[in-house]
Scaffold this active site. Structure first.
Site, PDB file in Angstrom:
ATOM      1  N   LYS A  80       0.873  -1.175   0.000  1.00 16.60           N
ATOM      2  CA  LYS A  80       0.000   0.000   0.000  1.00 16.60           C
ATOM      3  C   LYS A  80       0.909   1.223   0.000  1.00 16.60           C
ATOM      4  O   LYS A  80       2.059   1.158   0.449  1.00 16.60           O
ATOM      5  CB  LYS A  80      -0.848   0.000   1.285  1.00 16.60           C
ATOM      6  CG  LYS A  80      -2.093   0.817   1.191  1.00 16.60           C
ATOM      7  CD  LYS A  80      -3.244   0.017   0.603  1.00 16.60           C
ATOM      8  CE  LYS A  80      -4.475   0.868   0.434  1.00 16.60           C
ATOM      9  NZ  LYS A  80      -5.600   0.127  -0.101  1.00 16.60           N
ATOM     10  N   GLY A 180     -26.887   1.011   1.572  1.00 13.91           N
ATOM     11  CA  GLY A 180     -26.047   1.739   0.620  1.00 13.91           C
ATOM     12  C   GLY A 180     -26.218   1.196  -0.784  1.00 13.91           C
ATOM     13  O   GLY A 180     -25.852   0.051  -1.067  1.00 13.91           O
ATOM     14  N   GLY A 182     -24.901   2.601  -3.682  1.00 10.46           N
ATOM     15  CA  GLY A 182     -23.982   3.359  -4.534  1.00 10.46           C
ATOM     16  C   GLY A 182     -23.487   2.441  -5.636  1.00 10.46           C
ATOM     17  O   GLY A 182     -24.235   1.598  -6.153  1.00 10.46           O
ATOM     18  N   TYR A 186     -25.862  -0.891  -5.897  1.00  9.00           N
ATOM     19  CA  TYR A 186     -26.794  -0.860  -7.034  1.00  9.00           C
ATOM     20  C   TYR A 186     -26.705  -2.167  -7.837  1.00  9.00           C
ATOM     21  O   TYR A 186     -27.704  -2.806  -8.139  1.00  9.00           O
ATOM     22  CB  TYR A 186     -26.484   0.355  -7.915  1.00  9.00           C
ATOM     23  CG  TYR A 186     -27.331   0.431  -9.164  1.00  9.00           C
ATOM     24  CD1 TYR A 186     -28.583   1.024  -9.139  1.00  9.00           C
ATOM     25  CD2 TYR A 186     -26.866  -0.096 -10.371  1.00  9.00           C
ATOM     26  CE1 TYR A 186     -29.369   1.086 -10.286  1.00  9.00           C
ATOM     27  CE2 TYR A 186     -27.634  -0.030 -11.523  1.00  9.00           C
ATOM     28  CZ  TYR A 186     -28.887   0.561 -11.478  1.00  9.00           C
ATOM     29  OH  TYR A 186     -29.652   0.621 -12.611  1.00  9.00           O
TER      30      TYR A 186
HETATM   31  P1  NAD Z   1     -20.171   4.432  -3.142  1.00  5.87           P
HETATM   32  O1  NAD Z   1     -19.672   5.671  -2.488  1.00  5.87           O
HETATM   33  O2  NAD Z   1     -20.435   4.433  -4.608  1.00  5.87           O
HETATM   34  O3  NAD Z   1     -21.520   3.945  -2.421  1.00  5.87           O
HETATM   35  C1  NAD Z   1     -21.722   4.014  -1.059  1.00  5.87           C
HETATM   36  C2  NAD Z   1     -23.174   4.427  -0.844  1.00  5.87           C
HETATM   37  O4  NAD Z   1     -23.455   4.401   0.548  1.00  5.87           O
HETATM   38  C3  NAD Z   1     -23.477   5.847  -1.313  1.00  5.87           C
HETATM   39  O5  NAD Z   1     -24.621   5.840  -2.146  1.00  5.87           O
HETATM   40  C4  NAD Z   1     -23.715   6.610  -0.015  1.00  5.87           C
HETATM   41  O6  NAD Z   1     -24.645   7.656  -0.159  1.00  5.87           O
HETATM   42  C5  NAD Z   1     -24.237   5.516   0.875  1.00  5.87           C
HETATM   43  N1  NAD Z   1     -24.134   5.782   2.313  1.00  5.87           N
HETATM   44  C6  NAD Z   1     -23.172   6.469   2.982  1.00  5.87           C
HETATM   45  N2  NAD Z   1     -23.453   6.504   4.287  1.00  5.87           N
HETATM   46  C7  NAD Z   1     -24.591   5.803   4.465  1.00  5.87           C
HETATM   47  C8  NAD Z   1     -25.380   5.482   5.584  1.00  5.87           C
HETATM   48  N3  NAD Z   1     -25.069   5.879   6.803  1.00  5.87           N
HETATM   49  N4  NAD Z   1     -26.512   4.763   5.394  1.00  5.87           N
HETATM   50  C9  NAD Z   1     -26.866   4.357   4.154  1.00  5.87           C
HETATM   51  N5  NAD Z   1     -26.153   4.638   3.042  1.00  5.87           N
HETATM   52  C10 NAD Z   1     -25.043   5.361   3.203  1.00  5.87           C
HETATM   53  O7  NAD Z   1     -19.123   3.274  -2.746  1.00  5.87           O
HETATM   54  P2  NAD Z   1     -18.993   1.840  -3.396  1.00  5.87           P
HETATM   55  O8  NAD Z   1     -17.905   1.853  -4.384  1.00  5.87           O
HETATM   56  O9  NAD Z   1     -20.339   1.329  -3.762  1.00  5.87           O
HETATM   57  O10 NAD Z   1     -18.450   1.003  -2.147  1.00  5.87           O
HETATM   58  C11 NAD Z   1     -19.321   0.600  -1.106  1.00  5.87           C
HETATM   59  C12 NAD Z   1     -18.502  -0.083  -0.025  1.00  5.87           C
HETATM   60  O11 NAD Z   1     -17.825  -1.232  -0.571  1.00  5.87           O
HETATM   61  C13 NAD Z   1     -17.407   0.809   0.565  1.00  5.87           C
HETATM   62  O12 NAD Z   1     -17.244   0.460   1.925  1.00  5.87           O
HETATM   63  C14 NAD Z   1     -16.166   0.394  -0.206  1.00  5.87           C
HETATM   64  O13 NAD Z   1     -14.979   0.608   0.536  1.00  5.87           O
HETATM   65  C15 NAD Z   1     -16.418  -1.091  -0.386  1.00  5.87           C
HETATM   66  N6  NAD Z   1     -15.720  -1.675  -1.538  1.00  5.87           N
HETATM   67  C16 NAD Z   1     -15.962  -1.181  -2.788  1.00  5.87           C
HETATM   68  C17 NAD Z   1     -15.307  -1.746  -3.873  1.00  5.87           C
HETATM   69  C18 NAD Z   1     -15.576  -1.269  -5.278  1.00  5.87           C
HETATM   70  O14 NAD Z   1     -15.232  -1.972  -6.229  1.00  5.87           O
HETATM   71  N7  NAD Z   1     -16.193  -0.120  -5.468  1.00  5.87           N
HETATM   72  C19 NAD Z   1     -14.391  -2.810  -3.684  1.00  5.87           C
HETATM   73  C20 NAD Z   1     -14.180  -3.295  -2.400  1.00  5.87           C
HETATM   74  C21 NAD Z   1     -14.844  -2.715  -1.338  1.00  5.87           C
END
Ligand code: NAD
Length: 368
Positions: A80, A180, A182, A186
Site C-alpha cells: 500500500k 447503501g 452506490g 446498485y
Molecule cells: P459508493 O460511495 O459508490 O456507495 C456508497 C453508498 O453508501 C453511497 O450511495 C452513499 O450515499 C451511501 N451511504 C453512505 N453513508 C450511508 C449510511 N449511513 N446509510 C446508508 N447509506 C449510506 O461506494 P462503493 O464503491 O459502492 O463502495 C461501497 C462499499 O464497498 C465501501 O465500503 C467500499 O470501501 C467497499 N468496496 C468497494 C469496492 C468497489 O469496487 N467499489 C471494492 C471493495 C470494497
C-alpha cells in the site's frame, strides 16, 4: 516505536519514504509480504495529522492486502502507499509523476492503483512514469470501474452463505437488506432482484434510492436508521465500515451478514464472536469484496472481462472453504479466513524454495 519496531511487529518486508521538494510529494510505500508475488495495493492521498499516523495506516493497510490477495487466490502480495497532505491543494501532474518514478524504482516489487483520495485520472499520470500501475480506465485498455465485479463477488458470497445456513442457495423469496446503493450496492440489488429476492434498501443519498427503486422490481426503501431492524435473511452492508458493533448486533433480525463494505466489524474478533453467539453467519468482508481487486489484478495480464468475472465467481467456493475451516476448528469465520490466507502464503511460499529453472515468461519476471 521506531520504524523497524513497527515493521517487525507485523513482519513487513520493506518501507520506503519518498520525498520530492518541488512537487511537494511526501509518500510512504509499505511492502508487507511478497511470498505469493509482487505487492499490490492502492495509493491513498490523505491529510494525516502526524507522520506516525500515516505510517501506522500504510502498515495496517498493506498487511490487509496480503490477506485479501492470498484468500482470493491471486499470485500477489500485499502493499500500500500513502501520500501525505491535502489532496485538494497538492494534487498535480508533477506530484503523481514523481510518485510514479519512485514506484518504478522498486522494479515491480510494488504495483500501485487508485484508492481513497486518488482517481483513475491520477493513475494515468503515474502510468507515464511506471509500468507498475493498475486500475486504468477502459479507454486506455485498463479494467475501468471495478464495482460491477465487486458486486458479483458479493452476490456469490451471499449465495454461498445461504447454501451453508439453509442448504439452498436460491434467492427466490428470500429477503435481503442492502445498506447503501452506490456503485456496488446498485449492482448487487440488480443480481438479487433478478433471482427473485425481496430487497430492502436504504441510502443517505435520495437520488440513489430513487434510481434503485425505479430500475428494479421487488425493491422497498427504508430509512437509514431502521435498516438494522429489518426482518430479513441477509443483511448486506455496502456503505460504511464499523456498522456491526455493540449497538447494532442486538437489533439484527437476519441469519447472515454479507456485504461489500470494508471493515464491517467495528472490533474484528469481538464482533465476529458476538455475531456467532447470536447464530448469525458472518461472510468475512475482505473475502467477499475481493472482486474489485480481482478485476484490477486481471489487468496485469491484459484485461479480459470474462476471465475477471469467472475468477470473482470463485468467491462462492472460497467462502464455503472458510465456513468449513470455521466449523472444523471451532473458530469464527473471521479467524478462518485469516487461516486460509496464511496457509496459502506458507505453502506457496515454501514451494518457491525449489529452484525450477528459468522461465521465459512474465511470471518469472515478477509481473504476476
Ligand atoms: P459508493 O460511495 O459508490 O456507495 C456508497 C453508498 O453508501 C453511497 O450511495 C452513499 O450515499 C451511501 N451511504 C453512505 N453513508 C450511508 C449510511 N449511513 N446509510 C446508508 N447509506 C449510506 O461506494 P462503493 O464503491 O459502492 O463502495 C461501497 C462499499 O464497498 C465501501 O465500503 C467500499 O470501501 C467497499 N468496496 C468497494 C469496492 C468497489 O469496487 N467499489 C471494492 C471493495 C470494497
Amino acid at each position: 516505536m521506531t520504524v523497524f519496531e513497527s515493521m517487525s511487529a507485523r513482519d513487513h518486508e520493506q518501507v520506503i519514504h519518498c520525498f520530492d521538494r518541488e512537487s511537494g510529494l511526501k509518500a510512504i510505500i509499505a511492502i508487507h509480504n511478497t511470498a505469493l508475488g509482487p505487492a499490490l495495493g492502492g495509493c491513498r492521498f490523505w491529510n494525516y495529522e502526524k507522520e506516525e499516523d500515516a505510517l501506522r495506516d500504510v502498515l495496517r493497510l498493506s498487511r490487509g492486502m496480503t490477506y485479501k490477495s492470498a484468500a482470493a487466490g491471486l499470485n500477489l502480495g500485499g502493499g500500500k502507499a500513502v501520500i501525505i497532505g491535502d489532496p485538494k491543494r497538492l494534487k498535480s501532474e508533477a506530484l503523481f509523476r514523481a510518485y510514479g518514478r519512485f514506484v518504478q524504482g522498486l522494479g515491480g516489487r510494488y504495483i500501485t492503483a487508485e484508492d481513497v483520495g486518488t482517481t483513475v485520472r491520477d493513475m494515468e499520470w503515474v502510468r507515464m512514469e511506471t509500468d507498475f500501475v493498475t486500475g486504468i480506465s477502459r479507454a486506455l485498455g485498463g479494467s475501468g470501474d471495478p464495482s460491477p465485479v465487486t458486486a458479483l463477488g458479493t452476490y456469490e458470497g451471499i449465495k454461498a452463505s445461504l447454501k451453508w445456513t439453509t442448504g439452498n442457495e436460491s434467492l427466490e423469496g428470500k429477503k435481503v437488506a442492502v445498506q447503501g446503493v452506490g456503485a456496488v450496492g446498485y449492482h448487487l440489488v440488480q443480481h438479487l432482484t433478478r433471482d427473485g429476492a425481496k430487497v430492502f434498501i436504504c441510502d443517505i443519498d435520495t437520488e440513489n434510492v430513487k434510481r434503485a427503486v425505479g430500475d428494479f422490481r421487488g425493491v422497498e426503501a427504508v430509512s437509514p436508521e431502521t435498516i438494522y431492524d429489518v426482518d430479513c435473511d441477509v443483511f448486506a452492508p455496502c456503505a460504511l465500515g464499523a456498522v456491526i458493533n455493540d449497538k447494532t448486533i442486538p437489533r439484527l433480525k437476519c441469519s447472515v451478514v454479507a456485504g461489500s463494505a470494508n471493515n464491517i466489524l467495528e472490533k474484528e474478533e469481538k464482533h465476529a464472536k458476538a455475531l456467532e453467539e447470536r447464530d448469525i453467519l458472518y461472510a468475512p468482508d475482505y473475502v467477499i469484496n475481493a472482486g474489485g481487486l480481482i478485476n484490477v489484478a486481471n489487468e496485469l495480464e491484459g484485461y479480459n472481462r470474462e476471465r475477471a468475472v469467472q475468477h470473482a465467481a470463485g468467491i462462492y467456493a472460497i467462502v464455503t472453504s472458510i465456513y468449513e475451516i470455521a466449523r472444523e476448528e471451532k473458530i469464527t469465520t473471521n479467524e478462518a479466513a485469516n487461516k486460509l490466507a496464511e496457509r496459502r502464503i506458507r505453502s506457496i511460499g515454501r514451494i518457491k524454495h525449489t529452484f525450477a529453472g528459468v522461465r521465459l515468461h512474465k511470471r518469472a519476471r515478477g509481473i504476476i
